[in-house]
Write an enzyme that holds these catalytic residues in place. Structure first.
Site, PDB file in Angstrom:
ATOM      1  N   GLN A   1       6.137   4.547  -2.606  1.00 45.84           N
ATOM      2  CA  GLN A   1       7.777   5.056  -2.611  1.00 45.84           C
ATOM      3  C   GLN A   1       9.320   4.287  -1.681  1.00 45.84           C
ATOM      4  O   GLN A   1       9.651   3.833  -2.578  1.00 45.84           O
ATOM      5  CB  GLN A   1       8.031   5.950  -3.100  1.00 45.84           C
ATOM      6  CG  GLN A   1       7.566   6.092  -4.855  1.00 45.84           C
ATOM      7  CD  GLN A   1       7.642   5.526  -5.855  1.00 45.84           C
ATOM      8  OE1 GLN A   1       9.045   4.636  -5.781  1.00 45.84           O
ATOM      9  NE2 GLN A   1       7.063   4.947  -6.631  1.00 45.84           N
TER      10      GLN A   1
ATOM     11  N   GLY B   1      -2.141   0.742  -4.279  1.00 44.72           N
ATOM     12  CA  GLY B   1      -1.661   2.338  -3.375  1.00 44.72           C
ATOM     13  C   GLY B   1      -2.629   3.602  -4.136  1.00 44.72           C
ATOM     14  O   GLY B   1      -3.165   3.648  -2.415  1.00 44.72           O
ATOM     15  N   THR B   2      -2.875   2.980  -4.970  1.00 47.01           N
ATOM     16  CA  THR B   2      -4.486   4.311  -5.070  1.00 47.01           C
ATOM     17  C   THR B   2      -5.727   3.721  -4.102  1.00 47.01           C
ATOM     18  O   THR B   2      -5.745   4.602  -3.132  1.00 47.01           O
ATOM     19  CB  THR B   2      -4.430   3.710  -6.371  1.00 47.01           C
ATOM     20  OG1 THR B   2      -3.330   4.335  -7.464  1.00 47.01           O
ATOM     21  CG2 THR B   2      -5.695   5.121  -6.903  1.00 47.01           C
TER      22      THR B   2
ATOM     23  N   SER C   1       2.319  -0.645  -1.513  1.00 47.60           N
ATOM     24  CA  SER C   1       1.862  -1.287  -2.901  1.00 47.60           C
ATOM     25  C   SER C   1       3.051  -3.017  -3.524  1.00 47.60           C
ATOM     26  O   SER C   1       4.032  -2.079  -3.855  1.00 47.60           O
ATOM     27  CB  SER C   1       1.075  -0.314  -3.962  1.00 47.60           C
ATOM     28  OG  SER C   1       1.124  -0.984  -5.102  1.00 47.60           O
ATOM     29  N   GLY C   2       2.261  -3.606  -4.196  1.00 49.23           N
ATOM     30  CA  GLY C   2       2.447  -4.416  -3.986  1.00 49.23           C
ATOM     31  C   GLY C   2       3.688  -4.518  -5.710  1.00 49.23           C
ATOM     32  O   GLY C   2       4.852  -4.743  -5.243  1.00 49.23           O
ATOM     33  N   HIS C   3       3.551  -3.943  -6.998  1.00 45.13           N
ATOM     34  CA  HIS C   3       4.223  -3.776  -7.914  1.00 45.13           C
ATOM     35  C   HIS C   3       5.334  -2.711  -7.894  1.00 45.13           C
ATOM     36  O   HIS C   3       6.031  -2.819  -8.859  1.00 45.13           O
ATOM     37  CB  HIS C   3       3.443  -3.506  -9.019  1.00 45.13           C
ATOM     38  CG  HIS C   3       2.482  -2.110  -9.244  1.00 45.13           C
ATOM     39  ND1 HIS C   3       3.472  -1.794  -9.584  1.00 45.13           N
ATOM     40  CD2 HIS C   3       2.094  -1.109  -8.300  1.00 45.13           C
ATOM     41  CE1 HIS C   3       2.532  -0.052 -10.450  1.00 45.13           C
ATOM     42  NE2 HIS C   3       2.142  -0.419  -8.719  1.00 45.13           N
TER      43      HIS C   3
ATOM     44  N   ASN D   1       7.644  10.415  -5.749  1.00 48.83           N
ATOM     45  CA  ASN D   1       8.152   9.423  -7.086  1.00 48.83           C
ATOM     46  C   ASN D   1       9.184   9.357  -7.528  1.00 48.83           C
ATOM     47  O   ASN D   1       9.554   8.185  -8.116  1.00 48.83           O
ATOM     48  CB  ASN D   1       6.591   9.036  -7.057  1.00 48.83           C
ATOM     49  CG  ASN D   1       5.518  10.215  -7.413  1.00 48.83           C
ATOM     50  OD1 ASN D   1       5.559  10.916  -6.489  1.00 48.83           O
ATOM     51  ND2 ASN D   1       4.914  10.033  -8.776  1.00 48.83           N
TER      52      ASN D   1
ATOM     53  N   CYS E   1       1.115  12.821 -20.322  1.00 51.70           N
ATOM     54  CA  CYS E   1       0.436  14.097 -21.301  1.00 51.70           C
ATOM     55  C   CYS E   1      -0.471  13.914 -21.930  1.00 51.70           C
ATOM     56  O   CYS E   1      -1.429  12.642 -21.256  1.00 51.70           O
ATOM     57  CB  CYS E   1       1.334  12.989 -22.375  1.00 51.70           C
ATOM     58  SG  CYS E   1       0.484  13.986 -24.206  1.00 51.70           S
TER      59      CYS E   1
ATOM     60  N   THR F   1     -13.803 -10.372  -1.762  1.00 49.58           N
ATOM     61  CA  THR F   1     -13.002 -11.986  -1.885  1.00 49.58           C
ATOM     62  C   THR F   1     -11.803 -10.857  -1.448  1.00 49.58           C
ATOM     63  O   THR F   1     -11.455 -10.616  -3.281  1.00 49.58           O
ATOM     64  CB  THR F   1     -13.779 -13.017  -2.950  1.00 49.58           C
ATOM     65  OG1 THR F   1     -15.128 -12.863  -2.129  1.00 49.58           O
ATOM     66  CG2 THR F   1     -13.000 -14.537  -2.727  1.00 49.58           C
TER      67      THR F   1
HETATM   68  N1  PLP Z   1       1.396   6.705  -4.552  1.00 49.93           N
HETATM   69  C1  PLP Z   1       2.840   6.384  -4.923  1.00 49.93           C
HETATM   70  C2  PLP Z   1       3.797   7.477  -3.969  1.00 49.93           C
HETATM   71  C3  PLP Z   1       3.367   6.145  -6.427  1.00 49.93           C
HETATM   72  O1  PLP Z   1       4.431   5.893  -6.659  1.00 49.93           O
HETATM   73  C4  PLP Z   1       1.959   5.414  -6.869  1.00 49.93           C
HETATM   74  C5  PLP Z   1       2.021   4.728  -7.759  1.00 49.93           C
HETATM   75  O2  PLP Z   1       3.338   4.847  -8.623  1.00 49.93           O
HETATM   76  C6  PLP Z   1       0.893   5.280  -6.754  1.00 49.93           C
HETATM   77  C7  PLP Z   1       0.794   6.128  -5.463  1.00 49.93           C
HETATM   78  C8  PLP Z   1      -0.384   4.465  -6.338  1.00 49.93           C
HETATM   79  O3  PLP Z   1       0.071   3.162  -6.601  1.00 49.93           O
HETATM   80  P1  PLP Z   1      -0.500   1.927  -7.470  1.00 49.93           P
HETATM   81  O4  PLP Z   1      -0.209   2.010  -8.888  1.00 49.93           O
HETATM   82  O5  PLP Z   1      -0.726   0.648  -6.543  1.00 49.93           O
HETATM   83  O6  PLP Z   1      -2.160   1.656  -7.047  1.00 49.93           O
END
Ligand code: PLP
Length: 389
Positions: free
Chosen positions: A179, A71-72, A199-201, A151, A325, A237
């Site tokens: 989210q 996602g980042t 994002s997959g996870h 989030n 933190c 790749t």
């Molecule tokens: N954007 C939001 C709103 C998220 O909650 C997160 C992950 O916590 C991300 C982006 C980043 O996703 P990734 O962990 O796949 O980089």
């Protein structure tokens, strides 16, 4: 010890079905998808099948999907990609104060490189003011980037309305839907977004893979330069097993979302009610209705959130706080601070984010376990003792 996971906005467990779908591409079909010989054919086909699945999930076309590493990366690609491709048209970007660091820090980087950023504030419910958004548009505005759902609080933003405003002014619109995906339906055609990140996870898929929707006709400078992968839009790749897993996770989310939403909402409401009935001075953070069905963010006044989380962890309950933190000092959550919470109240906040494997028994255990912990912690707080007098 019983283990109860209520931190699904941080990450989700990998679905068994997703795992099964990935295994052949970890073990047997190891070829390079760019190869024109036999070894590349099955991986290449698997990527294109996954692209179909991801696009169906958000009502896009397969050509509008770029696979990313996270996602980042999707957020970085969307924001920097538009900033650099529209540099001659303007240098102003509008976002909000409550975005994920993937967006906030990308904007911060751009602000050090000649771009101007407007950070929209939020009200006590965590929502933006659309008039403030309209008022901040200038002839130099090239991008609006507003998250689909937050989030920390689960608050859902009015994406369709923002899309209309952006369109009226000819401004590109990106939304971080990391989210929202899998928790509420997403239809990029209906919403009028130009770019959207997933994002997959966060949807029971693997870590290290994501997708960026880029509406046909939107020009985006690549973030990662390299070979001709992803139709010259992202070099490298492809992560074939990850992409296959993401595709499968999207397919499952589409299939199960309706049923799951009802299940999650009822458990979430049971948890919220149960805790608020048993513990005084608990406040809900974020709009009660306009939020994701799995998320509740509660402030336990006169309690230090991190200590509460540690005591919960000792009982096997995993949740999180918005605090990060940093350099030895606990910074309060930027989201809760933007919503106007006092620092000490935001320090006592805990985010519970539920998932499909949670049960009524899990929730009832949590409702029984947390009140005595809070009571014990408060009994040691001079502020609480004073307030109760
Ligand atoms: N954007 C939001 C709103 C998220 O909650 C997160 C992950 O916590 C991300 C982006 C980043 O996703 P990734 O962990 O796949 O980089």
């Amino acid at each position: 010890m019983r283990r109860i996971y209520l931190d699904h906005n941080a990450t989700t467990p990998l679905s068994g079905e997703v795992f099964e779908a990935m295994v052949p591409y970890l073990r047997d079909e190891w070829g390079n998808p760019s190869s024109i010989h036999w070894a590349g054919r099955a991986p290449k086909k698997a990527i294109e099948d996954a692209r179909e699945r991801v696009s169906a999930f958000i009502n896009a076309t397969p050509q509008e999907i770029i696979f990313t590493s996270s996602g980042t990366e999707g957020d970085n690609h969307a924001i920097k990609g538009i900033a650099f491709s529209k540099r001659d048209k303007g240098n102003h970007i509008i976002t909000t104060k409550v975005e994920h660091p993937a967006v906030l820090n990308t904007c911060k980087y751009l602000s050090k490189n000649g771009f101007e950023i407007t950070y929209l504030g939020v009200d006590g419910d965590g929502l933006i003011d659309l008039d403030e958004l309209k008022g901040s548009i200038t002839p130099r505005t090239i991008l609006i980037t507003v998250m689909f759902a937050n989030n920390e609080t689960g608050v859902i933003f009015p994406i369709k309305e923002i899309g209309e405003i952006a369109k009226e002014h000819g401004i590109t619109f990106h939304t971080d839907a990391v989210q929202a995906a899998g928790k509420i339906p997403i239809d990029v055609r209906n919403l009028g977004v130009d770019l959207l990140t997933i994002s997959g996870h966060k949807i029971y898929g693997p870590k290290g893979v994501g997708a960026l929707f880029v509406r046909k006709g939107v020009r985006l400078v690549p973030l990662i330069h390299g070979g001709h992968h992803e139709r010259n839009r992202r070099g490298g790749t492809e992560n074939v097993p990850g992409i296959v897993g993401l595709g499968k996770a999207c397919e499952i989310a589409m299939r199960d979302m309706e049923e799951e939403t009802a299940h999650l909402r009822s458990l979430r409401d049971r948890l919220e009610r149960g805790l608020m009935e048993r513990i005084p001075h608990v406040k809900l953070n974020g709009h009660r209705e306009k939020r994701l069905p799995n998320t509740t963010n509660l402030s336990f006044e006169f309690v230090e959130g991190e200590s509460l989380l540690l005591s919960m962890d000792m009982q096997g309950i995993a949740a999180s706080s918005g605090s990060a933190c940093t350099s030895g000092s606990l910074e309060p959550s930027h989201v809760l601070v933007a919503m106007g919470l006092k620092h000490e109240v935001s320090h006592g906040s805990v985010r519970f984010s539920l998932g499909k494997d949670n049960t009524v028994e899990d929730i009832d255990f949590v409702i029984e376990t947390i009140p005595p912990i809070v009571e014990r912690m408060r009994s040691m707080s001079p502020l609480y003792v004073q307030a109760e007098k």
